[in-house]
Scaffold this motif. Structure first.
Motif, PDB file in Angstrom:
ATOM      1  N   LEU A 444       0.683  -0.625  -0.260  1.00 13.82           N
ATOM      2  CA  LEU A 444      -0.171   0.018  -0.225  1.00 13.82           C
ATOM      3  C   LEU A 444       0.704   1.241  -0.744  1.00 13.82           C
ATOM      4  O   LEU A 444       0.254   2.279  -0.475  1.00 13.82           O
ATOM      5  N   ARG A 445       2.333   1.337   0.288  1.00 11.17           N
ATOM      6  CA  ARG A 445       3.129   1.928   0.003  1.00 11.17           C
ATOM      7  C   ARG A 445       3.621   3.022   1.054  1.00 11.17           C
ATOM      8  O   ARG A 445       3.093   4.197   0.917  1.00 11.17           O
ATOM      9  N   TYR A 446       2.803   2.491   2.394  1.00  7.92           N
ATOM     10  CA  TYR A 446       2.943   3.150   3.344  1.00  7.92           C
ATOM     11  C   TYR A 446       4.121   3.686   4.109  1.00  7.92           C
ATOM     12  O   TYR A 446       4.545   4.060   4.745  1.00  7.92           O
ATOM     13  N   TYR A 447       5.112   2.165   3.689  1.00  9.83           N
ATOM     14  CA  TYR A 447       6.777   2.074   3.418  1.00  9.83           C
ATOM     15  C   TYR A 447       7.319   1.902   2.143  1.00  9.83           C
ATOM     16  O   TYR A 447       6.684   1.289   0.967  1.00  9.83           O
ATOM     17  N   GLU A 448       8.479   2.328   1.918  1.00  2.86           N
ATOM     18  CA  GLU A 448       9.044   2.149   0.276  1.00  2.86           C
ATOM     19  C   GLU A 448      10.037   1.118   0.959  1.00  2.86           C
ATOM     20  O   GLU A 448      10.864   0.925   2.551  1.00  2.86           O
ATOM     21  N   PRO A 449      10.445   0.241   0.036  1.00  4.25           N
ATOM     22  CA  PRO A 449      11.998  -1.056   0.182  1.00  4.25           C
ATOM     23  C   PRO A 449      12.790  -0.205   0.704  1.00  4.25           C
ATOM     24  O   PRO A 449      13.349   0.629   0.175  1.00  4.25           O
ATOM     25  N   SER A 450      13.508  -0.880   1.442  1.00  6.52           N
ATOM     26  CA  SER A 450      15.164  -0.580   2.328  1.00  6.52           C
ATOM     27  C   SER A 450      16.088  -0.807   0.656  1.00  6.52           C
ATOM     28  O   SER A 450      16.741  -0.461  -0.020  1.00  6.52           O
ATOM     29  N   ASN A 451      15.697  -2.045   0.070  1.00  2.00           N
ATOM     30  CA  ASN A 451      15.679  -2.671  -1.420  1.00  2.00           C
ATOM     31  C   ASN A 451      15.051  -3.209  -2.110  1.00  2.00           C
ATOM     32  O   ASN A 451      14.367  -3.607  -1.467  1.00  2.00           O
ATOM     33  N   GLY A 452      15.672  -3.939  -3.569  1.00  2.00           N
ATOM     34  CA  GLY A 452      14.583  -4.323  -4.036  1.00  2.00           C
ATOM     35  C   GLY A 452      13.337  -3.309  -4.740  1.00  2.00           C
ATOM     36  O   GLY A 452      12.607  -2.252  -4.225  1.00  2.00           O
ATOM     37  N   GLN A 453      12.796  -4.133  -5.141  1.00  2.00           N
ATOM     38  CA  GLN A 453      11.322  -3.284  -6.292  1.00  2.00           C
ATOM     39  C   GLN A 453      10.251  -4.002  -5.732  1.00  2.00           C
ATOM     40  O   GLN A 453       9.821  -5.577  -6.343  1.00  2.00           O
ATOM     41  N   ILE A 454       9.122  -3.538  -5.825  1.00  2.00           N
ATOM     42  CA  ILE A 454       7.170  -4.139  -6.254  1.00  2.00           C
ATOM     43  C   ILE A 454       7.171  -3.380  -6.706  1.00  2.00           C
ATOM     44  O   ILE A 454       6.644  -2.713  -7.344  1.00  2.00           O
ATOM     45  N   TYR A 455       6.221  -5.061  -7.445  1.00  2.00           N
ATOM     46  CA  TYR A 455       5.989  -4.112  -9.300  1.00  2.00           C
ATOM     47  C   TYR A 455       4.337  -4.539  -9.169  1.00  2.00           C
ATOM     48  O   TYR A 455       3.802  -6.111  -9.069  1.00  2.00           O
ATOM     49  N   LEU A 456       3.660  -4.034  -9.662  1.00  2.00           N
ATOM     50  CA  LEU A 456       1.944  -4.099 -10.154  1.00  2.00           C
ATOM     51  C   LEU A 456       1.817  -4.415 -11.497  1.00  2.00           C
ATOM     52  O   LEU A 456       2.447  -3.323 -11.967  1.00  2.00           O
ATOM     53  N   ASP A 457       1.490  -5.614 -12.247  1.00  2.00           N
ATOM     54  CA  ASP A 457       1.176  -5.816 -13.591  1.00  2.00           C
ATOM     55  C   ASP A 457       2.754  -4.984 -14.665  1.00  2.00           C
ATOM     56  O   ASP A 457       2.404  -4.626 -15.780  1.00  2.00           O
ATOM     57  N   GLY A 458       3.590  -5.515 -13.816  1.00  2.00           N
ATOM     58  CA  GLY A 458       5.138  -5.419 -14.830  1.00  2.00           C
ATOM     59  C   GLY A 458       5.681  -3.550 -14.378  1.00  2.00           C
ATOM     60  O   GLY A 458       6.564  -2.991 -14.423  1.00  2.00           O
ATOM     61  N   PHE A 459       4.855  -2.777 -13.130  1.00  2.00           N
ATOM     62  CA  PHE A 459       5.070  -1.170 -13.249  1.00  2.00           C
ATOM     63  C   PHE A 459       5.825  -0.905 -11.625  1.00  2.00           C
ATOM     64  O   PHE A 459       5.088  -1.416 -10.965  1.00  2.00           O
ATOM     65  N   SER A 460       7.173  -0.555 -11.223  1.00  2.00           N
ATOM     66  CA  SER A 460       7.467  -0.252  -9.816  1.00  2.00           C
ATOM     67  C   SER A 460       6.105   0.530  -9.439  1.00  2.00           C
ATOM     68  O   SER A 460       5.628   1.030 -10.212  1.00  2.00           O
ATOM     69  N   LEU A 461       5.793   0.195  -8.170  1.00  2.00           N
ATOM     70  CA  LEU A 461       4.989   1.227  -7.861  1.00  2.00           C
ATOM     71  C   LEU A 461       5.552   1.859  -6.918  1.00  2.00           C
ATOM     72  O   LEU A 461       4.504   3.677  -7.702  1.00  2.00           O
ATOM     73  N   ARG A 462       7.249   2.313  -7.240  1.00  2.00           N
ATOM     74  CA  ARG A 462       7.011   3.794  -6.792  1.00  2.00           C
ATOM     75  C   ARG A 462       6.411   4.860  -8.217  1.00  2.00           C
ATOM     76  O   ARG A 462       6.671   5.687  -8.242  1.00  2.00           O
ATOM     77  N   GLU A 463       6.810   4.690  -9.318  1.00  2.00           N
ATOM     78  CA  GLU A 463       5.962   4.650 -10.466  1.00  2.00           C
ATOM     79  C   GLU A 463       4.453   5.523 -10.486  1.00  2.00           C
ATOM     80  O   GLU A 463       4.033   6.186 -11.434  1.00  2.00           O
ATOM     81  N   LYS A 472      -7.084   0.924  -5.939  1.00  2.00           N
ATOM     82  CA  LYS A 472      -7.389  -0.196  -6.863  1.00  2.00           C
ATOM     83  C   LYS A 472      -7.258  -1.001  -5.441  1.00  2.00           C
ATOM     84  O   LYS A 472      -7.295  -2.555  -5.982  1.00  2.00           O
ATOM     85  N   VAL A 473      -6.492  -0.442  -4.669  1.00  2.00           N
ATOM     86  CA  VAL A 473      -6.119  -2.053  -3.385  1.00  2.00           C
ATOM     87  C   VAL A 473      -7.300  -1.590  -2.391  1.00  2.00           C
ATOM     88  O   VAL A 473      -8.350  -1.318  -1.661  1.00  2.00           O
ATOM     89  N   GLY A 474      -8.252  -2.926  -2.086  1.00  2.00           N
ATOM     90  CA  GLY A 474      -9.118  -3.164  -1.179  1.00  2.00           C
ATOM     91  C   GLY A 474      -8.413  -3.929   0.186  1.00  2.00           C
ATOM     92  O   GLY A 474      -8.015  -5.138  -0.052  1.00  2.00           O
ATOM     93  N   PHE A 475      -8.559  -2.986   1.212  1.00  2.00           N
ATOM     94  CA  PHE A 475      -7.935  -3.390   2.168  1.00  2.00           C
ATOM     95  C   PHE A 475      -8.995  -4.267   3.816  1.00  2.00           C
ATOM     96  O   PHE A 475      -9.614  -2.331   3.905  1.00  2.00           O
ATOM     97  N   VAL A 476      -8.452  -4.655   4.475  1.00  2.00           N
ATOM     98  CA  VAL A 476      -8.958  -4.459   5.316  1.00  2.00           C
ATOM     99  C   VAL A 476      -7.834  -5.623   6.807  1.00  2.00           C
ATOM    100  O   VAL A 476      -7.723  -6.823   6.787  1.00  2.00           O
ATOM    101  N   GLY A 477      -8.006  -4.722   8.138  1.00  2.00           N
ATOM    102  CA  GLY A 477      -7.332  -4.943   8.491  1.00  2.00           C
ATOM    103  C   GLY A 477      -7.352  -5.565   9.887  1.00  2.00           C
ATOM    104  O   GLY A 477      -8.963  -6.434   9.472  1.00  2.00           O
ATOM    105  N   GLN A 478      -6.704  -6.229  10.706  1.00  2.00           N
ATOM    106  CA  GLN A 478      -7.004  -6.693  11.402  1.00  2.00           C
ATOM    107  C   GLN A 478      -8.164  -6.047  12.415  1.00  2.00           C
ATOM    108  O   GLN A 478      -9.234  -6.972  13.051  1.00  2.00           O
ATOM    109  N   GLU A 479      -7.773  -5.258  12.453  1.00  2.00           N
ATOM    110  CA  GLU A 479      -8.793  -3.870  13.370  1.00  2.00           C
ATOM    111  C   GLU A 479      -9.447  -3.244  12.761  1.00  2.00           C
ATOM    112  O   GLU A 479      -9.297  -2.144  12.658  1.00  2.00           O
ATOM    113  N   PRO A 480     -10.546  -3.532  12.141  1.00  4.45           N
ATOM    114  CA  PRO A 480     -11.303  -2.918  10.774  1.00  4.45           C
ATOM    115  C   PRO A 480     -11.600  -1.787  12.187  1.00  4.45           C
ATOM    116  O   PRO A 480     -12.236  -2.201  13.172  1.00  4.45           O
ATOM    117  N   HIS A 481     -11.566  -0.414  11.948  1.00  2.04           N
ATOM    118  CA  HIS A 481     -12.481   1.099  12.066  1.00  2.04           C
ATOM    119  C   HIS A 481     -13.325   0.808  11.208  1.00  2.04           C
ATOM    120  O   HIS A 481     -13.684   1.046  10.398  1.00  2.04           O
TER     121      HIS A 481
END
Ligand SMILES: Nc1ncnc2c1ncn2[C@@H]1O[C@H](COP(=O)(O)OP(=O)(O)OP(=O)(O)O)[C@@H](O)[C@H]1O
Length: 680
Positions: A444-463, A472-481
């Motif tokens: 969810l890009r709350y943090y950036e990786p210290s190393n390496g890359q994360i891709y969504l459909d081949g595009f780096s999340l940073r872009e 585009k992301v649905g997220f349900v956490g441990q303690e939904p508010h």
């Protein structure tokens, strides 16, 4: 005495407690298309359209001439929408006192701001200088970049090295000056708003007493608080952006004209049309914002007066609700009209933007034929644009390492490789602290990786644009508010499209929440209260919220932990629905196409068929590796207060298999693509 009727056209004259009149209608004014009902609020009269803010096609049931009125209203409504029609007449009434005041022009406002900043003008000068240098550097980068590439292609090492050095200098100047620009504008903004508040405050406190008889305290505090804050936002965001865009736009246009005049001219035409549209829209938006501020100030005033005489007000509760409702009406009318305009603006803007792309495509095609652009470059551009319109959902973590900024010496993820195909359901399991939630935080890009890359459909999340990504992301956490509003609004929260009641019920049914919501006395209108819903019920509502948004990627981070016992009932009822699987965390793992086992931030094993022996062994193994620590649960709630008993209830709900406390059982983090969910 206050009389209120929800049907605005037939409103009688109303008066508000405690002392000052707030007249909302003229009872003798006949209901005509676009008839204007003057609202007087602290001497400010505004035009408000009454019948046509609701559906003009609905006749008044009490009116015998209802059908004729429908036609008349419809025609009037359509006519009012034409340029110059009364729909656009949000502005203050011609006869109103406010209209007599001299209008504040941009030049006048800028001059006043310049005066206010007085001795600290150097900050603005530095900010503006930095802005110009940063903008010029940014404009120069593409040209120098292209020149470097071409010089490398032609083997001219001297030019290549000179261009490269220049590029490095440009990057530095652009970075440093951008920082200086933001910092100085921030300081200038702070100085300006502080001085404005000071001078406004002294202007107010030195007024004659009759001024305070005339003006309401709520209005004045709103001017000091909200209005100054608004100005601060305008300076921080708009002035700064306008200046930057003006400098960059001029430079870009000069560049474009020298590169290709057809492209430059077509861009110029589209930009001019867009500017005219935005100009009108901007004017309308300003008027709406002004009225909104006026009504907000009025509402503040009522709230302040009401609270200061709360004993009296409580004895006359009827007047309170009337007062609140009536004040809101004014605000509602303005916002209602404004909401209507937003889609129109979006349609025009998007249409024009798409036309720009089509023109770029045509010109790009011609450039390929002339040999200026390679086919690969154009295809990549188009694919980039089209793929990103619809997310397929392929996720790749490539060589990802991560530590939290607050604990830089403790690696959380190390050289992680995870690949999730589109439409694949992957359950990520691991002991508590193994890094499952951290994976979500990175996705969810709350943090950036210290190393390496994360891709969504081949595009780096940073872009990618963060807001777009999170949509585009649905997220349900441990303690939904859940928010303290009705269940319907909680489910609808964050959904960008328009949702009707059937959509909300559909989502609730998918999340297995419909039945319990319907059984509540107020159904979907029930106000969410901490004590009203169980943890499992809250989780269902949160899941319904995620489903309603129709995300391309759905992440459930232990979002089903409290549902096991509750979902049993539904399973027994043989109600075969994907909710059965969704709501049972172990069946959720079984429903997955693949299980990934994490240990201390590393993927230690994976199993493809979750029903085969290998997968079962993995789950067993993970369960066996838990640290033995007997749960401390008392048998009875005797002698405990409500809070402690509730705590026990939660602890019991969190109890996992083999009697282990929930946190010691390997927990799944499940990634569902929406299509895979449908298959379930
Ligand atoms: N914001 C944070 N700052 C510093 N450390 C953190 C932060 N959040 C988590 N951690 C640490 O990162 C490690 C991994 O935590 P994470 O929440 O990802 O584990 P998890 O597998 O999701 O655990 P659980 O199943 O208990 O939720 C833990 O050691 C945790 O203490």
């Amino acid at each position: 005495m206050a009389i209120f009727h929800s049907n605005l056209p037939s409103l009688a004259t109303l008066s508000f407690p405690p002392s000052k009149p707030f007249t909302i209608a003229n009872p003798k004014t006949p209901t005509k298309p676009r008839s204007a009902f003057p609202i007087t609020s602290r001497g400010i009269k505004t035009k408000c359209q009454c019948f046509d803010i609701r559906n003009p096609l609905i006749p008044d049931p009490k009116n015998d001439e209802g059908k004729d009125k429908v036609l008349e209203n419809s025609v009037g409504f359509v006519r009012s929408l034409w340029p110059g029609g009364s729909w656009w007449g949000l502005s203050v009434d011609d006869n109103a006192e406010i209209a007599a005041a001299k209008p504040v022009t941009v030049i006048f406002a800028l001059r006043r701001m310049w005066e206010l900043i007085a001795d600290d003008r150097w900050v603005v000068i530095v900010a503006f200088g930095a802005l110009v240098i940063a903008a010029l550097s940014e404009i120069s980068v593409p040209g120098v970049l292209a020149a470097s590439i071409f010089s490398a292609q032609s083997g001219d090492s001297v030019v290549f090295s000179r261009n490269s050095q220049f590029l490095v200098i440009l990057c530095f100047t652009s970075g440093i000056c951008s920082g200086l620009r933001s910092g100085c504008f921030g300081i200038a903004n702070m100085i300006l708003v502080t001085r404005l508040r000071e001078s406004l405050y002294s202007a107010i406190v030195f007024q004659d007493i009759p001024f305070f008889d005339r003006e309401a305290v709520g209005d004045l505090t709103s001017r000091l608080g909200a209005d100054c804050q608004q100005l601060s936002n305008v300076i921080r965001n708009n002035v700064h952006l306008i200046l930057r865009n003006a400098v960059q736009g001029t430079g870009a246009l000069v560049n474009l004209l020298t590169l290709s005049w057809p492209l430059a001219l077509s861009t110029l035409v589209i930009c001019s049309v867009l500017s005219i549209i935005f100009l009108f829209y901007g004017q309308y938006q300003r008027r709406a914002a002004k009225l909104t501020q006026e009504f907000t100030a009025g509402a503040n005033e009522v709230a302040q007066e009401t609270l200061s005489v709360i004993r009296t007000v409580q004895a006359m509760a009827g007047q309170v609700s009337f007062c609140k409702h009536s004040r809101k009406c004014g605000l509602w009318i303005v916002e209602y009209e404004f909401q209507y305009l937003i889609p129109v603006n979006t349609v025009i803007r998007n249409g024009m933007m798409h036309k720009t792309k089509v023109i770029a495509l045509l010109l790009g095609g011609m450039s390929i034929m002339c040999g200026h652009v390679s086919a690969e470059q154009l295809t990549k551009y188009i694919l980039y644009w089209l793929k990103l319109q619809r997310v397929m959902g392929q996720i790749q973590f490539v060589n990802v390492s991560f530590h939290y900024p607050s604990r830089s010496t403790v690696p959380i993820l190390e050289d992680m490789h995870i690949s999730v195909e589109a439409n694949e359901v992957v359950a990520i399991v691991g002991l508590s602290g193994s890094g499952k939630s951290t994976i979500v935080n990175l996705l969810l890009r709350y943090y950036e990786p210290s190393n390496g890359q994360i891709y969504l459909d081949g595009f780096s999340l940073r872009e990618l644009d963060i807001r777009w990504l999170r949509e585009k992301v649905g997220f349900v956490g441990q303690e939904p508010h859940l928010f303290r509003m009705d269940i319907k609004s909680n489910i609808r929260y964050g959904c960008s499209r328009h949702c009707e009641q059937p959509d909300i019920e559909w989502a609730a049914k998918q999340a297995f929440a419909h039945e319990f919501i319907s059984s509540l006395p107020d159904g979907y209108d029930t106000l969410v209260d901490d004590n009203l819903l169980s943890r499992g019920q809250k989780q269902r509502i949160a899941i319904a919220r995620a489903i309603l948004r129709d995300p391309a990627i759905l992440i459930l981070d232990e979002a089903t932990s409290a549902l096991d016992s509750e979902s049993e009932h539904y399973v027994k009822a043989n109600n075969l629905h994907y909710g059965d699987k969704l709501f049972n965390r172990f069946s959720t793992i079984k429903a997955a196409d693949r299980i990934v086992v994490l240990d201390a931030g590393r993927v230690i094993e994976q199993a493809v068929d979750t029903n085969d022996k290998e997968a079962m062994d993995l789950q067993e193994k993970a369960a066996d590796e838990v640290v033995e620590e007997p749960p401390v649960l008392e048998e009875t709630g005797k002698g405990k207060n409500m809070e402690q008993r509730n705590g026990d209830k939660v602890a019991k709900e969190r109890e996992g298999p083999k009697g282990l406390p929930y946190h010691q059982v390997p927990q799944p983090l499940v990634d569902f693509s929406s299509e895979a969910l449908e298959q379930l």
